[in-house]
Design an enzyme around this catalytic site. Structure first.
Site, PDB file in Angstrom:
ATOM      1  N   LYS A 182       0.850  -1.294   0.135  1.00 32.42           N
ATOM      2  CA  LYS A 182      -0.081  -0.071  -0.028  1.00 32.42           C
ATOM      3  C   LYS A 182       0.871   1.092  -0.020  1.00 32.42           C
ATOM      4  O   LYS A 182       1.853   1.434   0.714  1.00 32.42           O
ATOM      5  CB  LYS A 182      -0.990   0.037   1.230  1.00 32.42           C
ATOM      6  CG  LYS A 182      -2.050   1.334   1.193  1.00 32.42           C
ATOM      7  CD  LYS A 182      -3.187   1.076   2.274  1.00 32.42           C
ATOM      8  CE  LYS A 182      -3.924   2.081   2.419  1.00 32.42           C
ATOM      9  NZ  LYS A 182      -4.887   1.758   3.221  1.00 32.42           N
ATOM     10  N   ASP A 184      -1.680  10.349  -6.066  1.00 31.85           N
ATOM     11  CA  ASP A 184      -0.402   9.759  -6.516  1.00 31.85           C
ATOM     12  C   ASP A 184      -0.097   8.461  -6.411  1.00 31.85           C
ATOM     13  O   ASP A 184       1.087   7.916  -6.578  1.00 31.85           O
ATOM     14  CB  ASP A 184       0.727  10.950  -5.763  1.00 31.85           C
ATOM     15  CG  ASP A 184       0.229  10.609  -4.250  1.00 31.85           C
ATOM     16  OD1 ASP A 184      -0.476   9.957  -3.803  1.00 31.85           O
ATOM     17  OD2 ASP A 184       1.153  11.634  -3.578  1.00 31.85           O
ATOM     18  N   GLY A 185      -0.998   7.625  -5.603  1.00 30.82           N
ATOM     19  CA  GLY A 185      -0.588   6.309  -5.485  1.00 30.82           C
ATOM     20  C   GLY A 185       0.226   6.100  -4.209  1.00 30.82           C
ATOM     21  O   GLY A 185       0.525   4.836  -4.015  1.00 30.82           O
ATOM     22  N   ARG A 197       0.684  -5.409   3.384  1.00 33.62           N
ATOM     23  CA  ARG A 197      -0.334  -5.768   4.103  1.00 33.62           C
ATOM     24  C   ARG A 197      -0.939  -7.420   3.427  1.00 33.62           C
ATOM     25  O   ARG A 197      -0.713  -7.474   2.346  1.00 33.62           O
ATOM     26  CB  ARG A 197      -1.520  -4.858   4.308  1.00 33.62           C
ATOM     27  CG  ARG A 197      -2.163  -4.486   3.158  1.00 33.62           C
ATOM     28  CD  ARG A 197      -3.189  -3.388   3.289  1.00 33.62           C
ATOM     29  NE  ARG A 197      -4.062  -3.088   2.119  1.00 33.62           N
ATOM     30  CZ  ARG A 197      -5.044  -2.397   2.082  1.00 33.62           C
ATOM     31  NH1 ARG A 197      -5.490  -1.883   3.139  1.00 33.62           N
ATOM     32  NH2 ARG A 197      -5.759  -2.137   0.792  1.00 33.62           N
ATOM     33  N   ASP A 219     -16.843  -0.032  -0.647  1.00 35.22           N
ATOM     34  CA  ASP A 219     -15.538  -0.649  -1.144  1.00 35.22           C
ATOM     35  C   ASP A 219     -14.481  -0.571  -0.140  1.00 35.22           C
ATOM     36  O   ASP A 219     -13.322  -1.279  -0.435  1.00 35.22           O
ATOM     37  CB  ASP A 219     -14.842   0.478  -1.906  1.00 35.22           C
ATOM     38  CG  ASP A 219     -14.595   1.853  -1.440  1.00 35.22           C
ATOM     39  OD1 ASP A 219     -15.984   2.402  -1.136  1.00 35.22           O
ATOM     40  OD2 ASP A 219     -13.737   2.767  -1.344  1.00 35.22           O
ATOM     41  N   ASP A 254      -8.930  -1.742   5.579  1.00 35.83           N
ATOM     42  CA  ASP A 254      -8.734  -0.232   5.007  1.00 35.83           C
ATOM     43  C   ASP A 254      -8.816   0.701   6.136  1.00 35.83           C
ATOM     44  O   ASP A 254      -9.746   1.375   6.398  1.00 35.83           O
ATOM     45  CB  ASP A 254      -9.410   0.236   3.836  1.00 35.83           C
ATOM     46  CG  ASP A 254      -9.115  -0.139   2.472  1.00 35.83           C
ATOM     47  OD1 ASP A 254      -8.316  -1.114   2.437  1.00 35.83           O
ATOM     48  OD2 ASP A 254      -9.898   0.313   1.354  1.00 35.83           O
TER      49      ASP A 254
HETATM   50  P1  AMP Z   1     -10.348   5.172   0.897  1.00 34.00           P
HETATM   51  O1  AMP Z   1     -11.190   6.137   1.359  1.00 34.00           O
HETATM   52  O2  AMP Z   1      -8.938   5.186   1.251  1.00 34.00           O
HETATM   53  O3  AMP Z   1     -11.034   3.638   0.913  1.00 34.00           O
HETATM   54  O4  AMP Z   1     -10.052   5.434  -0.733  1.00 34.00           O
HETATM   55  C1  AMP Z   1     -10.908   5.416  -1.669  1.00 34.00           C
HETATM   56  C2  AMP Z   1     -10.398   5.360  -3.176  1.00 34.00           C
HETATM   57  O5  AMP Z   1      -9.537   6.442  -3.254  1.00 34.00           O
HETATM   58  C3  AMP Z   1      -9.850   4.008  -3.226  1.00 34.00           C
HETATM   59  O6  AMP Z   1      -9.922   3.702  -4.698  1.00 34.00           O
HETATM   60  C4  AMP Z   1      -8.286   4.423  -3.254  1.00 34.00           C
HETATM   61  O7  AMP Z   1      -7.481   3.682  -3.890  1.00 34.00           O
HETATM   62  C5  AMP Z   1      -8.115   5.795  -3.762  1.00 34.00           C
HETATM   63  N1  AMP Z   1      -7.021   6.493  -3.033  1.00 34.00           N
HETATM   64  C6  AMP Z   1      -7.095   7.071  -1.752  1.00 34.00           C
HETATM   65  N2  AMP Z   1      -5.735   7.503  -1.586  1.00 34.00           N
HETATM   66  C7  AMP Z   1      -5.009   7.412  -2.638  1.00 34.00           C
HETATM   67  C8  AMP Z   1      -3.840   8.118  -3.138  1.00 34.00           C
HETATM   68  N3  AMP Z   1      -3.091   8.578  -2.265  1.00 34.00           N
HETATM   69  N4  AMP Z   1      -3.413   7.557  -4.478  1.00 34.00           N
HETATM   70  C9  AMP Z   1      -4.370   7.293  -5.190  1.00 34.00           C
HETATM   71  N5  AMP Z   1      -5.490   6.717  -5.104  1.00 34.00           N
HETATM   72  C10 AMP Z   1      -5.960   6.848  -3.600  1.00 34.00           C
HETATM   73 MG    MG Z   2     -10.511   1.918   0.418  1.00 36.17          MG
END
Ligand code: AMP
Ligand code: MG
Length: 518
Positions: free
Chosen positions: A125, A137-138, A195, A270, A280
């Site tokens: 992650k 930015d991933g 993870r 999700d 998550d």
């Molecule tokens: P989350 O609320 O953390 O479950 O994220 C919701 C969505 O946003 C998921 O598709 C995550 O992969 C994407 N996401 C969250 N933070 C990032 C990040 N820094 N770069 C790319 N995708 C993100």
């Molecule tokens: Mg998520």
């Protein structure tokens, strides 16, 4: 034990389903596929900050001995048998359909096979962009990676179903974040967590296939999930049996959250595991004071959809979304009654859990009133819930006055009790003592039951905050102490942390409220 680099990884998921094999990382919609190939983007200086020895032993993974293994944990090196991919899923976020989301910063490297033939996905992650990163930015910052690493392991040791964390690696690269979405973006150190779980499939993977009307893929994914992760379910009605079991697992998971005072903070579909695991870790928190309205997520204000007390009803709502996604496979007449069992299952498990927290021999119909009275009184007084239950274990069997009761629980209060609160607490404790008198188990067995159900150490947000501040300065003393403390939540071994949240942490950013910006 095998090393990360010499292992022959399995790739059953990518071998079974259609994926986008181009390796193109450009953000896009990917109809027709369940994943996209995504090679992690290398980082400058991966440095191992933490390793979960016990988890690694369970899985048979040898501790990294040299830089080459650490390069794997940092996403810099991919072995021949790995097939890195990002999964494509959709979801409902804060109650609204969000369409395609997908692993925007999670990349599965491969499936680690255990001696018993079962496999666990190894996932990085924060390892860089994927086709699902949208405008982000991933990457992940150290702060959020430390939180996920420590908290998922803490939940495991608390006995709550959860994904696990194997390693924490600093990337040596800065990441730009606007922590409170107020235009004050700043650079923070980056990190990557590896993870692991038998599967990271979410409700949203199924919702996406239904939304896209890919019924063949939907049926295939459901069958795969059942055959691999619910192999005891067979026969013609196995899809319905699976849904039934997932309703039960989800109810159990939330009951466990309520037991230990965990607030997930982002219960979007999700972020709901189809194995019934806590998944998550973002803006989560343990409760300090007992406030069922508390949400740790700034994005969740003012609606407080994901507040502590709402988690059971949100779980039910989320299961409703999944049921909707399964409509092409089973009829509404079958699904609805299955969904409706949630409430009965939840409350049955909840009352049994509360019976254990209170040290009751069994939960009789008349005990429900007492449990409700605990809920009402504690919500009004809002003591530190962890400390309150620890004090309840040691409650003297005779309490003569309001003052005596108040004195006994004093260390758990965040503010002085009003006269009516003193009265309510005295009535509650008197009723409770009366009930304890009718217990058919010995006092010490009742107390043991309470010790097993009520954690004494919880990983409070302010402790995480302090550990992160230290780590950002290159000191890991508190981090390491917490890494050990999480392994002994039901003992007094780490009583240096047995204290209320300090005043300074009450309103401080990162201690009480958190954002999704991680
Ligand atoms: P989350 O609320 O953390 O479950 O994220 C919701 C969505 O946003 C998921 O598709 C995550 O992969 C994407 N996401 C969250 N933070 C990032 C990040 N820094 N770069 C790319 N995708 C993100
Ligand atoms: Mg998520």
């Amino acid at each position: 034990m095998e090393s990360l680099r010499s292992k022959k990884y399995k790739k059953d998921f990518v071998n079974t389903f259609d994926g986008d094999e181009t390796g193109d990382l450009k953000p896009r919609q990917t109809p027709g596929v369940l994943y996209s190939k995504a090679i992690p983007t290398p980082v400058e200086r991966p440095e191992l900050l933490a390793w979960s020895e016990e988890l690694a032993n369970e899985l048979g993974i040898a501790k990294p001995t040299d830089q080459q293994d650490i390069e794997i944990l940092g996403g810099n090196f991919i072995t021949d048998t790995m097939y890195p991919y990002a999964a494509c899923y959709a979801g409902h976020q804060f109650g609204n359909w969000a369409g395609q989301l997908g692993d925007g910063r999670a990349i599965t490297l491969g499936e680690w096979e255990l001696a018993n033939g079962k496999t666990w996905e190894l996932q990085l992650k924060g390892a860089g962009p994927t086709p699902y990163s949208r405008r982000a930015d991933g990457r992940a910052v150290l702060r959020s990676s430390v939180r996920e690493y420590l908290m998922s392991e803490a939940m495991h040791y608390l006995g709550v179903p959860t994904t696990r964390a194997l390693s924490l690696v600093a990337t040596g690269e800065p990441v730009l974040r606007d922590m409170f979405y107020n235009g004050n973006a700043a650079y923070e150190p980056g990190a990557i967590v590896m993870r692991t779980a038998p599967s990271f499939l979410r409700f949203g993977n199924f919702e996406m296939l239904n939304a896209r009307k890919e019924t063949d893929n939907l049926l295939k994914l459901v069958n795969w999930t059942i055959d691999r992760h619910y192999p005891h379910l067979t026969g013609e009605d196995k899809v319905l049996l699976w849904f039934n079991e997932l309703v039960e697992r989800t109810a159990s998971m939330v009951v466990e959250w309520q037991r230990v005072g965990f607030v997930h903070g982002v219960m979007n579909t999700d972020n709901m595991s189809v194995l019934g695991l806590t998944i998550d870790y973002g803006p989560f928190s343990f409760l300090d004071n007992y406030d069922p309205e508390f949400t740790p997520n700034t994005t969740d204000l003012p609606g407080r959809r994901y507040a502590f007390g709402k988690q059971p009803s949100i779980a039910y709502w989320n299961l409703g979304c999944l049921a909707g996604a399964l409509l092409p496979l089973i009829t509404k007449d079958q699904l609805l009654p299955a969904l409706e069992t949630f409430k009965e299952i939840y409350w049955k498990k909840f009352y049994a859990m509360m019976g254990n927290k209170l040290g009751l021999d069994q939960v009789k119909a008349t005990d429900i009133e007492l449990i409700k009275q605990f809920e009402e009184t504690l919500s009004a007084i809002q003591p530190d819930i962890t400390i309150f239950y620890q004090l309840l274990i040691e409650l003297p069997l005779f309490m003569r006055s309001e003052e005596e009761v108040e004195e006994h629980f004093r260390d758990s209060f965040y503010s002085d009790l009003k006269p009516e609160e003193k009265g309510a607490l005295y009535t509650l404790i008197s009723n409770y003592l009366e009930r304890l008198n009718t217990n058919t188990i010995k006092r010490q067995d009742s107390q043991q039951r309470m010790r097993d159900a009520n954690p004494r150490f919880i990983l409070r947000n302010y402790l995480l905050h302090q550990a992160i501040e230290e780590l950002e300065k290159g000191q890991n003393t508190l981090f390491q102490e917490l890494q050990e403390a999480i392994k002994h939540p039901y003992t007094a071994k780490y009583d240096q942390f047995f204290a209320k949240r300090p005043d300074w942490a009450g309103q401080k950013a990162g201690c009480s409220m958190l954002s999704c910006s991680s």
